[in-house]
Write an enzyme that holds these catalytic residues in place. Structure first.
Site, PDB file in Angstrom:
ATOM      1  N   VAL A   1       0.833  -1.207   0.000  1.00 36.59           N
ATOM      2  CA  VAL A   1       0.000   0.000   0.000  1.00 36.59           C
ATOM      3  C   VAL A   1       0.869   1.259   0.000  1.00 36.59           C
ATOM      4  O   VAL A   1       0.669   2.160  -0.814  1.00 36.59           O
ATOM      5  CB  VAL A   1      -0.973  -0.019   1.210  1.00 36.59           C
ATOM      6  CG1 VAL A   1      -1.674   1.326   1.377  1.00 36.59           C
ATOM      7  CG2 VAL A   1      -2.000  -1.123   1.042  1.00 36.59           C
TER       8      VAL A   1
ATOM      9  N   CYS B   1      -5.603  -9.597   2.578  1.00 36.11           N
ATOM     10  CA  CYS B   1      -6.660  -8.713   3.101  1.00 36.11           C
ATOM     11  C   CYS B   1      -7.922  -9.453   3.553  1.00 36.11           C
ATOM     12  O   CYS B   1      -8.282  -9.395   4.727  1.00 36.11           O
ATOM     13  CB  CYS B   1      -7.028  -7.671   2.056  1.00 36.11           C
ATOM     14  SG  CYS B   1      -5.721  -6.479   1.820  1.00 36.11           S
TER      15      CYS B   1
END
Ligand code: UDX
Length: 437
Positions: A11, A260
């Site tokens: 990210v 995730c």
């Protein structure tokens, strides 16, 4: 604007690169100095399509740099983004120690007003804790605002997701912080939703859980399709054409994986329980996801009878195509299960093999240098990840290479009828199996 990002993982790195690409000056920080040195030398530690070019372009333009120093980053930016890992603890709780440590570090070097933005996926109310922590360790009494700005990028198409987001969520209290955040995102020309901090934090967990629910929903439907002779692809098309539902994320398979969904669903369950409002629907989502892999294995066992000593080829090890990420990959779990049962597994993945070599649970696997090579002498081929490369393989060559031409397609890459015509015994997900014609 002058921005910094603490944490140069998936990210952090992709966000930093894209922020620089739209014209901001960005400093990416990591406490792993080897990673920082590699990045400074132009080496990108992860595979993400397009990322290397964006990084090189912006480093050359002097808009993107890398450092190990939080102080350097905080001193030289108006906004400090936190993008550190928030891993799952064995009891399902989220480990927020990296966030807490970074908050303390920022507080220790804060001398002027800064906006501190949390980009990592965190439980609702984490922003409050970050603000408390910064206040406590804020030696110089500098002013600051905390903002929640969750990231929705998907691995494999992270650059496109970041450059053309469906929405930007900004959770903040202060108007000044909201204005600054809007300026950061102005070049992206995406819809912006401003909320309070708690709502922004919840949006991330609620969105990921809903997407996982959608996948488990179609996977549960796929079991009914198999039992009734219906075709899950057609069912997904039929329900997906309803605009209220949509066709995206209705692809049946061997279950979702990755860094995730499994973690975020477990976290959301724990958070809801801690808040006294257990979200039991999500337990069913988890249960269906695990059952999907088991059903696939059951089909393999029923067809091959005994796995011991069977030569099995596996295509795909990453949790999805276009990434080298094998974290919580169902493909890896499948290989581990088959190895435990004594199968001789030869695997091939276009990008995931380097990381897979380090996974102890699949230490007995052999790696092939091409999809075709993996099938040499195989008694079955398992497709676990839908890389485009596999769709382009000449299947008649595969048929010649295999000892017995049986395919278990966990990602519905091929048309069953065509496979039957080509002489394969072909099993897929939620569609009738075919035997050679
Ligand atoms: C996900 C979210 O999509 C993203 O918004 C968030 O920021 C991070 O988590 P990611 O894990 O990178 O992104 O990949 P995604 O494309 O969502 O796929 C997750 C898993 O679901 C993969 O294992 C994939 O194979 C599986 N999946 C996805 C299905 O089985 N069927 C589908 O229809 C879609």
């Amino acid at each position: 604007m002058d921005l910094s990002i603490i944490g140069s993982g998936y990210v952090g790195l992709v966000t930093g690169a894209c922020f620089a690409d739209v014209g901001h000056n960005v400093i990416c920080v990591d406490n792993d100095l080897r990673k920082v040195e590699a990045l400074q030398a132009g080496k990108v530690p992860i595979f993400e399509p397009g990322l290397e070019e964006v990084i090189h372009r912006n480093v050359s333009a002097h808009r993107l740099s890398f450092t190990g120093s939080v102080q350097e980053a905080v001193n030289n930016s108006q906004i400090v983004f936190i993008a550190v890992p928030t891993p799952q603890q064995p009891n399902g709780d989220v480990d927020l120690s990296f966030i807490e440590k970074v908050a303390r570090e920022i507080a220790g070097v804060l001398t002027d007003y800064r906006v501190i933005v949390d980009k990592s996926t965190v439980p609702v109310k984490t922003g409050e804790k970050v603000a408390e922590s910064i206040k406590r360790y804020n030696r110089h009494g500098a002013k600051f605002d905390v903002v929640s700005n969750p990231e929705f990028l998907r691995e494999g198409c992270a650059i496109a997701d970041l450059m053309h987001p469906d929405r930007i969520v900004i959770g903040a209290q202060s108007e000044h912080a909201i204005d600054l955040m809007k300026k950061v995102y102005e070049p992206f020309m995406a819809p912006i939703l401003v909320t309070d901090i708690n709502s922004a934090e919840l949006i991330k967990h609620a969105a990921n859980s809903f997407l996982a629910l959608k996948i488990s929903y179609i996977n549960a439907v796929s079991a009914i399709c198999e039992a009734s002779g219906a075709n899950v692809e057609k069912v997904a098309d039929g329900i997906g054409m309803d605009r209220r539902i949509g066709r995206n994320f209705l692809n049946a398979g061997i279950g979702y994986g990755g860094s995730c969904f499994p973690k975020d669903i477990a976290a959301f369950i724990t958070i809801s329980e801690q808040l006294g409002v257990p979200f039991n629907l999500l337990k069913e989502v988890q249960q269906i996801n695990g059952a999907q892999k088991e059903r696939f294995l059951k089909t393999i066992r029923e067809t091959l009878w005994v796995l011991r000593e069977k030569k099995i080829a596996v295509w795909g090890l990453t949790f999805k195509p276009d990434t080298d990420d094998i974290r919580s990959s169902v493909a890896i779990d499948l290989v581990a299960d088959m190895l435990r049962e004594g199968a001789q597994v030869t695997a091939y993945d276009p990008k995931g093999m380097e990381k897979a070599r380090e996974v102890k649970a699949i230490a007995g696997v052999k790696f092939a240098s091409s999809a075709i090579e993996a099938t040499e002498g195989a008694e079955a081929l398992i497709i676990a990840t839908e890389w485009t490369e596999f769709a382009n393989v000449d299947l008649s060559v595969i048929k010649e290479k295999m000892t017995t031409p049986i395919i278990f397609d966990g990602r519905n890459m091929f048309n069953p009828e065509t496979m039957g015509q080509l002489g394969f015994r072909y099993h897929s997900i939620g569609r009738s199996s075919v035997t050679p014609r």
